[in-house]
Design a protein around this motif. Structure first.
Motif, PDB file in Angstrom:
ATOM      1  N   LEU A  41       0.440  -0.791  -0.520  1.00 15.01           N
ATOM      2  CA  LEU A  41      -0.119  -0.516  -0.110  1.00 15.01           C
ATOM      3  C   LEU A  41       1.073   1.159   0.068  1.00 15.01           C
ATOM      4  O   LEU A  41       0.414   2.093  -0.646  1.00 15.01           O
ATOM      5  N   VAL A  42       2.177   1.675   0.832  1.00 18.73           N
ATOM      6  CA  VAL A  42       2.541   2.319   0.684  1.00 18.73           C
ATOM      7  C   VAL A  42       4.072   1.969  -0.185  1.00 18.73           C
ATOM      8  O   VAL A  42       3.980   3.285  -1.331  1.00 18.73           O
ATOM      9  N   TYR A  45       2.576   4.694  -3.576  1.00 18.75           N
ATOM     10  CA  TYR A  45       3.048   5.831  -3.958  1.00 18.75           C
ATOM     11  C   TYR A  45       4.211   5.740  -3.839  1.00 18.75           C
ATOM     12  O   TYR A  45       4.168   7.652  -4.661  1.00 18.75           O
ATOM     13  N   ILE A 182      -4.520   5.785   4.455  1.00 18.92           N
ATOM     14  CA  ILE A 182      -5.212   6.181   3.260  1.00 18.92           C
ATOM     15  C   ILE A 182      -6.342   6.699   2.466  1.00 18.92           C
ATOM     16  O   ILE A 182      -7.203   7.377   2.006  1.00 18.92           O
ATOM     17  N   TYR A 186      -6.947  10.594   1.762  1.00 21.87           N
ATOM     18  CA  TYR A 186      -7.175   9.759  -0.161  1.00 21.87           C
ATOM     19  C   TYR A 186      -6.342  11.072  -0.848  1.00 21.87           C
ATOM     20  O   TYR A 186      -5.760  11.524  -1.326  1.00 21.87           O
ATOM     21  N   LEU A 189      -2.790  12.566  -0.560  1.00 23.56           N
ATOM     22  CA  LEU A 189      -1.758  11.900  -1.032  1.00 23.56           C
ATOM     23  C   LEU A 189      -2.112  11.717  -2.841  1.00 23.56           C
ATOM     24  O   LEU A 189      -0.993  11.506  -3.040  1.00 23.56           O
ATOM     25  N   LEU A 213       4.907  10.714   4.316  1.00 25.52           N
ATOM     26  CA  LEU A 213       5.164   9.024   3.307  1.00 25.52           C
ATOM     27  C   LEU A 213       6.120   8.730   3.484  1.00 25.52           C
ATOM     28  O   LEU A 213       6.260   7.466   3.972  1.00 25.52           O
ATOM     29  N   LEU A 255      -4.388  -0.128  -5.018  1.00 29.81           N
ATOM     30  CA  LEU A 255      -4.733  -0.361  -3.819  1.00 29.81           C
ATOM     31  C   LEU A 255      -5.854  -2.331  -3.536  1.00 29.81           C
ATOM     32  O   LEU A 255      -4.779  -2.572  -3.127  1.00 29.81           O
TER      33      LEU A 255
END
Length: 319
Positions: A41-42, A45, A182, A186, A189, A213, A255
């Motif tokens: 998930l990280v 980004y 997130i 959302y 980000l 982040l 995601l």
């Protein structure tokens, strides 16, 4: 090759892990899923920001942070290690930015300089302290981890209920925190990842979100550290998002596919490790990589068929 690939025994590889060794394997699978999902998930980004190598840098530069935390607190407690690793991650990001902005060094070279120098400093500090007998970190554990040991940890008990191994609970907390962040942030980000200039024009502090982040990245890497090690944590940061990017163009779809990839690669990796009698964490990354290759080939074939179908009327008209 026969020594590398033993005969496939369906009962031993597929049935026995759940019929006879369920109590051991369930926590390995849960931990693998939590690590792959949180890192993935990280990692989405990081890919959007073209910063995939930063995960590699932070995973290696954490080592001096662990040593410094031990020197300050004189213990290797979990929270001291988390604090030291988080500080080291922030120093790494700041150092990369400083080298890139204050010199002619390109971003990829700045990342390589920062993480190799910090990792080397960590190795020197660790070796010096180990020679005096005052400190010990298992280098193999730092680099490769050992997810199979998760099942052997004494479980956390609350009101007579066994909640699970401590490392799994910590990783579950990080996964839930990543999902919550997130969902809540959302829009911020998304905008700061795709277009920092637009984010500034909308009044968003791109620098704050960038370092936030990076802090989240440092935390999930530290959580993954003791189970999969520094090297495989990098793979779990990048492979699931790359798999999702092959199959979805929009971020919400990516995601969700990242979480699905984490679940499938973990399960397949466990059975692969039983079959080959090898590292479970390494097998999970191999399984995840094979899923990425399958998605890549499938997407390329589909794009080729679409082009052939689109060109068919023109070819027919030419004849």
């Amino acid at each position: 090759m026969n020594s590398l690939f033993p005969p496939f025994d369906w009962h031993r590889v597929v049935v026995q892990p759940w019929s006879e060794d369920f109590a051991l394997n369930i926590w390995i699978v849960v931990m693998g899923f939590l690590v792959a999902a949180a890192c993935g998930l990280v990692g989405n980004y990081l890919l959007l920001r073209r910063m995939a190598l930063v995960g590699d840098a932070i995973s290696h530069s954490i080592l001096p942070g662990l040593v410094v935390a031990f020197l300050i607190f004189r213990e290797a407690s979990t929270w001291a290690m988390f604090g030291g690793a988080l500080a080291a991650g922030m120093v790494t990001v700041a150092l990369i930015e400083f080298i890139h902005k204050q010199s002619r060094v390109k971003p990829d070279a700045a990342i390589c300089i920062a993480f190799t120098v910090l990792f080397a400093i960590g190795v020197v500090m660790m070796s010096a302290l180990e020679s005096r007998g005052s400190f010990h970190i298992d280098a193999d554990c730092v680099l490769y981890g050992e997810i199979a040991f998760v099942s052997l940890e004494p479980p956390v008990v609350w009101n007579g209920w066994e909640l699970g191994p401590p490392s799994v609970l910590r990783m579950a907390g990080l996964f839930v925190a990543a999902v919550a962040a997130i969902l809540v942030f959302y829009k911020e980000l998304l905008v700061t990842s795709f277009d920092p200039g637009l984010a500034k024009s909308l009044g968003m502090r791109a620098g704050v979100w960038h370092y936030g982040l990076m802090a989240a990245l440092a935390l999930v890497v530290v959580g993954a550290f003791e189970s999969v090690g520094a090297i495989l944590a990098v793979a779990m940061l990048i492979v699931p998002p790359m798999f999702a990017a092959q199959l979805a163009g929009r971020l919400p779809g990516r995601l969700l596919l990242t979480v699905a990839h984490a679940a499938l690669s973990t399960l397949l990796g466990l059975h692969l490790s039983v079959w080959l009698n090898c590292s479970a964490a390494g097998a999970m990354v191999v399984a995840g990589s094979l899923l990425f290759v399958a998605a890549w080939i499938g997407t390329a074939v589909r794009a080729k068929l679409v082009r052939i179908e689109a060109a068919a009327p023109q070819i027919k008209h030419a004849f």
